[in-house]
Every structure is written in C-alpha cells, then in structure tokens.
Design a protein around this motif. Structure first.
Motif, PDB file in Angstrom:
ATOM      1  N   ILE A 103       0.868  -1.171   0.000  1.00  0.00           N
ATOM      2  CA  ILE A 103       0.000   0.000   0.000  1.00  0.00           C
ATOM      3  C   ILE A 103       0.907   1.223   0.000  1.00  0.00           C
ATOM      4  N   PHE A 104       0.883   1.979  -1.097  1.00  0.00           N
ATOM      5  CA  PHE A 104       1.752   3.134  -1.302  1.00  0.00           C
ATOM      6  C   PHE A 104       3.220   2.765  -1.157  1.00  0.00           C
ATOM      7  N   GLY A 105       3.573   1.555  -1.551  1.00  0.00           N
ATOM      8  CA  GLY A 105       4.955   1.113  -1.517  1.00  0.00           C
ATOM      9  C   GLY A 105       5.395   0.495  -0.211  1.00  0.00           C
ATOM     10  N   TYR A 106       4.508   0.409   0.768  1.00  0.00           N
ATOM     11  CA  TYR A 106       4.855  -0.148   2.075  1.00  0.00           C
ATOM     12  C   TYR A 106       4.091  -1.439   2.319  1.00  0.00           C
ATOM     13  N   THR A 107       4.771  -2.404   2.896  1.00  0.00           N
ATOM     14  CA  THR A 107       4.114  -3.663   3.256  1.00  0.00           C
ATOM     15  C   THR A 107       3.899  -3.693   4.758  1.00  0.00           C
ATOM     16  N   PRO A 108       2.808  -4.287   5.207  1.00  0.00           N
ATOM     17  CA  PRO A 108       2.565  -4.343   6.652  1.00  0.00           C
ATOM     18  C   PRO A 108       3.533  -5.296   7.338  1.00  0.00           C
ATOM     19  N   ASN A 109       3.999  -4.914   8.505  1.00  0.00           N
ATOM     20  CA  ASN A 109       4.885  -5.748   9.297  1.00  0.00           C
ATOM     21  C   ASN A 109       4.020  -6.526  10.289  1.00  0.00           C
ATOM     22  N   VAL A 110       3.687  -7.733   9.926  1.00  0.00           N
ATOM     23  CA  VAL A 110       2.756  -8.551  10.697  1.00  0.00           C
ATOM     24  C   VAL A 110       3.356  -8.940  12.046  1.00  0.00           C
ATOM     25  N   ILE A 111       4.631  -9.240  12.079  1.00  0.00           N
ATOM     26  CA  ILE A 111       5.287  -9.622  13.325  1.00  0.00           C
ATOM     27  C   ILE A 111       5.285  -8.450  14.304  1.00  0.00           C
TER      28      ILE A 111
END
Length: 88
Positions: free
Chosen positions: A28-36
């Motif tokens: 999303i807008f070049g950023y991935t969510p950090n699930v950890i």
C-alpha cells in the motif's frame, strides 16, 4: 510457558514467511505491513508476561530472512516491548 513457545514458534515462522513472500505483492503506497511487529504490539498489551519472549522469537525469525545484521530486529522488537511495558 514452554507450551506457549512451542505453539508460537510455528506461527511466527509462518507469519514471517507470509510477510516476506506474499505481502510485498500487496504493498500500500509502496509499504508492506509488518505482521510480526503488529503481533508483538498486541502481545505486549494483552500478554505482558509472554511479550518479551515473543519479541525475541519474532525478531530471530525476522533476522533469518532479512538483509540486516543478525540481532537487529531482536533489539528493535525487545526495545519496543520494554518501552510499552514501562509506559503501561
């Protein structure tokens, strides 16, 4: 406590693989969510006795699959847990 570690280790491993291989395709807008990171924040609020162990375990798995030096994510996540626990 050892049962929680044995249950959470495969969960952290699966989420790290998911974060490194599948989620970059849905940036999303070049950023991935950090699930950890999100999981450790939730464990710091709802399971404070297990949050430091989960931060170390999640950090180790993130370090295995990252380009940073080994221990970088462990230090960041453990520091975050200490910060959250000192405030709350």
């Amino acid at each position: 406590m050892p049962v929680k570690i044995l249950i959470s280790a495969p969960i952290f491993y699966f989420l790290t693989l998911l974060q490194g291989s599948f989620l970059p395709h849905f940036a999303i807008f070049g950023y991935t969510p950090n699930v950890i990171f999100i999981l450790i924040i939730l464990s710091a609020f709802f399971l404070p006795s297990f949050s430091l162990i989960s931060a170390i375990l999640g950090g180790i798995f993130l370090d295995i699959f990252s380009a940073h030096f080994f221990g970088f994510n462990v230090l960041i996540l453990a520091g975050m847990v200490f910060f959250i626990e000192s405030i709350f």
